[in-house]
Motif scaffolding. Structure first.
Motif, short mmCIF file in Angstrom:
data_model
loop_
_atom_site.label_atom_id
_atom_site.label_comp_id
_atom_site.label_asym_id
_atom_site.label_seq_id
_atom_site.Cartn_x
_atom_site.Cartn_y
_atom_site.Cartn_z
N GLU A 255 0.80 -1.04 -0.08
CA GLU A 255 -0.16 0.09 -0.10
C GLU A 255 0.89 1.23 -0.02
OE1 GLU A 255 -3.95 1.58 2.34
OE2 GLU A 255 -3.03 -0.05 3.01
N LEU A 256 2.00 1.21 0.63
CA LEU A 256 2.94 2.46 0.82
C LEU A 256 3.56 2.44 -0.58
CD1 LEU A 256 4.26 1.99 4.40
CD2 LEU A 256 2.57 3.49 3.78
N LYS B 291 1.02 15.48 0.78
CA LYS B 291 -0.14 14.60 0.44
C LYS B 291 0.45 13.19 0.76
CE LYS B 291 -3.81 14.10 -2.89
NZ LYS B 291 -4.22 14.40 -4.22
N SER B 292 1.66 12.75 0.22
CA SER B 292 2.26 11.41 0.46
C SER B 292 2.27 10.86 1.75
CB SER B 292 3.45 11.47 -0.28
OG SER B 292 3.52 11.29 -1.69
N LEU B 293 2.47 11.90 2.65
CA LEU B 293 2.75 11.78 3.98
C LEU B 293 1.31 11.20 4.69
CD1 LEU B 293 5.46 14.00 5.42
CD2 LEU B 293 5.39 11.53 5.18
N VAL B 294 0.49 12.24 4.19
CA VAL B 294 -1.09 12.00 4.91
C VAL B 294 -1.29 10.53 4.55
CG1 VAL B 294 -3.20 12.71 4.54
CG2 VAL B 294 -1.44 14.50 5.04
N ARG B 295 -1.37 10.17 3.15
CA ARG B 295 -1.68 8.71 2.78
C ARG B 295 -0.88 7.72 3.47
NH1 ARG B 295 -2.71 8.33 -3.42
NH2 ARG B 295 -2.87 6.36 -2.87
N ALA B 296 0.24 7.95 3.83
CA ALA B 296 1.01 6.89 4.27
C ALA B 296 0.61 6.66 5.73
CB ALA B 296 2.51 7.36 4.27
N VAL B 297 0.64 8.08 6.71
CA VAL B 297 0.09 7.82 7.81
C VAL B 297 -1.31 7.22 8.05
CG1 VAL B 297 -0.40 9.45 9.89
CG2 VAL B 297 1.59 9.75 8.54
N GLY B 298 -2.12 7.44 7.20
CA GLY B 298 -3.39 6.94 7.26
C GLY B 298 -3.45 5.38 7.29
N GLY C 39 12.00 6.37 10.57
CA GLY C 39 11.76 5.83 11.76
C GLY C 39 10.96 6.62 13.02
N TYR C 40 11.29 7.90 12.60
CA TYR C 40 10.59 9.00 13.61
C TYR C 40 9.24 8.89 13.31
CZ TYR C 40 14.73 10.98 15.67
OH TYR C 40 16.16 11.25 16.44
N LEU C 41 8.82 8.85 11.89
CA LEU C 41 7.43 9.07 11.55
C LEU C 41 6.64 7.67 12.17
CD1 LEU C 41 5.18 10.53 10.03
CD2 LEU C 41 5.80 9.46 7.97
N ILE C 42 7.27 6.72 11.65
CA ILE C 42 6.57 5.34 12.32
C ILE C 42 6.34 5.37 13.81
CG2 ILE C 42 6.84 2.84 12.50
CD1 ILE C 42 8.21 2.86 9.69
N GLY C 43 7.38 5.87 14.57
CA GLY C 43 7.37 6.20 15.81
C GLY C 43 6.29 6.81 16.32
#
Length: 209
Positions: A81-82, A93-100, A166-170
């Motif tokens: 999906e990512l 926009k890419s980050l919003v979709r990834a975080v979702g 790593g920070y974003l996943i955390g």
């Protein structure tokens, strides 16, 4: 006049692997709802099969639950999906979709584990024999896919794509963990804004004299 009894509907022919996957997919939402107390009758009904078919695929319910846990933690679906997010959409926009996507994955795992724990289900040593590191051992493919998504925007990230991954996943995991302990979870837009701009006020004031 004798009325013929209706024939039992036979499950459509499937390969053993497809049948196994079909039963697991039908069982996962039931585990979130009923935990380990789910019955094989409920599972068979959800899967559209006879109850005996469950036991032709799995030795017992414990083996089925173990297969469900393995499938739930498997990272390939989220990684795909990512990977499918177009880098051309821009960083925000890419980050919003990834975080979702990551948040939804964590929520599904949380609901599953919460349902199992509430029913008193405990994993035994046989189920933990593959390393015992829990969900952390599955983060590799997810991190790689997210890092690849961020790579074209490396120059826009103060810490670069690899460290930022790593920070974003955390951040997503901590946000979901807070929700499990009575806090509120943020939506993807909020988390991305926090990730890109920090928690400080948008208007900085100089030191007081």
């Amino acid at each position: 006049m004798t009325v013929a009894s209706p024939r039992r509907r036979r499950a459509p022919a499937m390969s053993p692997e497809d049948r196994r996957d079909s039963i697991v997919r039908a069982t996962l939402p039931l585990l979130a709802e009923h935990g380990g107390n789910v019955t094989t009758s409920q599972i068979a009904k959800a899967a559209g099969i006879a109850e005996g078919t469950v036991f032709r695929v799995f030795a017992d319910k414990k083996e089925l639950i173990g297969a469900c846990l393995e499938a739930a933690f498997r990272p390939d679906g989220l990684a795909a999906e990512l990977t499918a997010i177009p880098a051309t959409e821009g960083l925000h926009k890419s980050l919003v979709r990834a975080v979702g996507a990551i948040g939804a994955h964590v929520d599904r795992l949380g609901s599953l584990m919460q349902g199992l724990a509430a029913s008193g289900y405990r994993q035994d040593d046989r189920e933990n024999a593959d390393g015992g590191d829990g969900p952390m051992r599955h983060l590799g493919p997810i991190s790689e896919a997210l890092s690849a998504l961020l790579a074209p925007h490396d120059g826009e990230l103060r810490l670069g794509a690899e460290r930022s991954t790593g920070y974003l996943i955390g951040l997503v995991f901590v946000d979901r963990l807070a929700g499990r302990f009575g806090g509120s979870t943020a939506d993807p837009e909020e988390l991305v804004d926090l990730f890109l701009r920090g928690a400080g006020s948008s208007t900085e004031e100089g030191p007081q004299a």
